[in-house]
Design an enzyme around this catalytic site. Structure first.
Site, PDB file in Angstrom:
ATOM      1  N   LYS A 113     -31.927 -53.657 -29.089  1.00 56.91           N
ATOM      2  CA  LYS A 113     -31.030 -54.707 -28.596  1.00 56.91           C
ATOM      3  C   LYS A 113     -29.970 -55.035 -29.638  1.00 56.91           C
ATOM      4  CE  LYS A 113     -29.318 -57.936 -26.007  1.00 56.91           C
ATOM      5  NZ  LYS A 113     -30.050 -59.139 -25.579  1.00 56.91           N
ATOM      6  N   SER A 159     -21.088 -62.872 -25.656  1.00 56.24           N
ATOM      7  CA  SER A 159     -20.975 -64.197 -26.266  1.00 56.24           C
ATOM      8  C   SER A 159     -20.086 -64.177 -27.506  1.00 56.24           C
ATOM      9  CB  SER A 159     -22.363 -64.729 -26.619  1.00 56.24           C
ATOM     10  OG  SER A 159     -23.022 -63.877 -27.546  1.00 56.24           O
ATOM     11  N   PRO A 162     -16.881 -70.302 -34.492  1.00 57.60           N
ATOM     12  CA  PRO A 162     -17.576 -69.394 -35.423  1.00 57.60           C
ATOM     13  C   PRO A 162     -18.357 -68.334 -34.648  1.00 57.60           C
ATOM     14  CG  PRO A 162     -17.884 -71.673 -36.093  1.00 57.60           C
ATOM     15  CD  PRO A 162     -17.240 -71.721 -34.734  1.00 57.60           C
TER      16      PRO A 162
END
Length: 296
Positions: free
Chosen positions: A178, A247, A257
């Site tokens: 992943k 994301s 950030p």
């Protein structure tokens, strides 16, 4: 843990809302904790919509007892900000399930967990926050956990929900696979494009080269992954909807950030530790870091 565990969730973003909705749908609504007092959470999926009643609690002082199970779904850049929540929700009998990216979940969360056991996970579903604050779930939710006794507590909590749980005897390999998928998504940040960019032959070639670098580091750190895994990841990106984001791209476009270190910097760091050259990381990581933190 009793049949009906006391469950809390920190971070009702895209992943957190998905887990909260899965639990609410079967009558196990968790206590919701976060930065914004949303009156409810909304999850949209192919079959309709699930509305999770709120409010989202915003003050850790409102928590008066520890919980059996705490899901934490904040970005790793926000972990330190959750210290007060973890102190209020956890004790040494609590299990904290990290719904986060990376292969360093335990090490990063343990200092804040107030004695709780931290259980890493791998999240296998795309969910994205929409402009109206709802979450769009674009595939069936699934978690992979290490095959440990503590993981059975999470499996029990999610039993019968729309979120499948798998227990893996080789969790290290699953987590690194992943991570490779998350790492190559860093290219989307630099191009400011979504998954459709991987249909370009030049981008696909760059992705394969970078994944080869990542694979060498993963194997040196205990992952058992085949030679074909890089091509499998690129094939998956090429099959994905062209508008599918990630994301880290959303964070870049919102000037927030980014999780560059735990998704990309980790390849460079572990490569240096193992004496493995990482020439693509040596270019990619500074650019991602600068995009996240500046200056300029």
């Amino acid at each position: 843990m009793s049949e009906h565990a006391a469950v809390a969730l920190i971070g009702p973003g895209a992943i957190g809302t998905t887990i909260a909705a899965a639990l609410h749908e079967v009558g196990r609504t968790p206590v919701l904790c976060g930065r914004t007092a949303h009156p409810r959470l909304r999850l949209r999926h192919d079959g309709g919509e699930i509305v999770v009643p709120g409010p989202v609690l915003t003050d850790p002082a409102t928590i008066h007892r520890p919980f059996d199970l705490v899901f934490i779904a904040v970005k790793t850049t926000q972990v330190a900000d959750c210290a007060d929540w973890l102190a209020a929700l956890c004790n040494d009998n609590t299990l904290v399930c990290a719904l986060q990216n990376g292969v360093e979940q335990e090490a990063r969360l343990a200092p804040y967990a107030n004695g709780a056991t931290v259980l890493p996970s791998v999240v296998w579903f795309p969910a994205q926050r929409e402009p109206d604050a709802s979450v769009w779930l674009r595939a069936s939710p699934r978690l992979t956990l290490p095959d440990l006794p503590q993981a059975r507590r999470v499996a029990q909590a999610l039993d019968g929900t729309r979120c499948a749980v798998e227990l893996s005897p080789d969790f290290v390999s699953v987590a690194w696979r992943k991570l490779l998928q998350n790492a190559v998504a860093g290219l989307m940040v630099l191009a400011n494009r979504r998954a459709g960019m991987f249909s370009r032959s030049d981008v696909a070639a760059l992705a394969l080269a970078y994944l080869g670098e990542c694979l060498s580091v993963a194997r040196a750190n205990g992952a058992s992954l085949g030679d074909d895994v890089s091509q499998q990841i690129v094939d998956g990106l090429q099959r994905a909807p062209a508008d599918l984001g990630t994301s880290i791209l959303a964070d870049r476009q919102a000037n927030r950030p980014m999780e560059w270190d735990i998704r990309n910097g980790v390849i460079q760091r572990y490569g240096r530790l193992r004496g493995i050259p990482t020439p693509i990381s040596d270019v990619l990581v500074p650019l991602l870091a600068a995009g996240s933190e500046g200056p300029g």
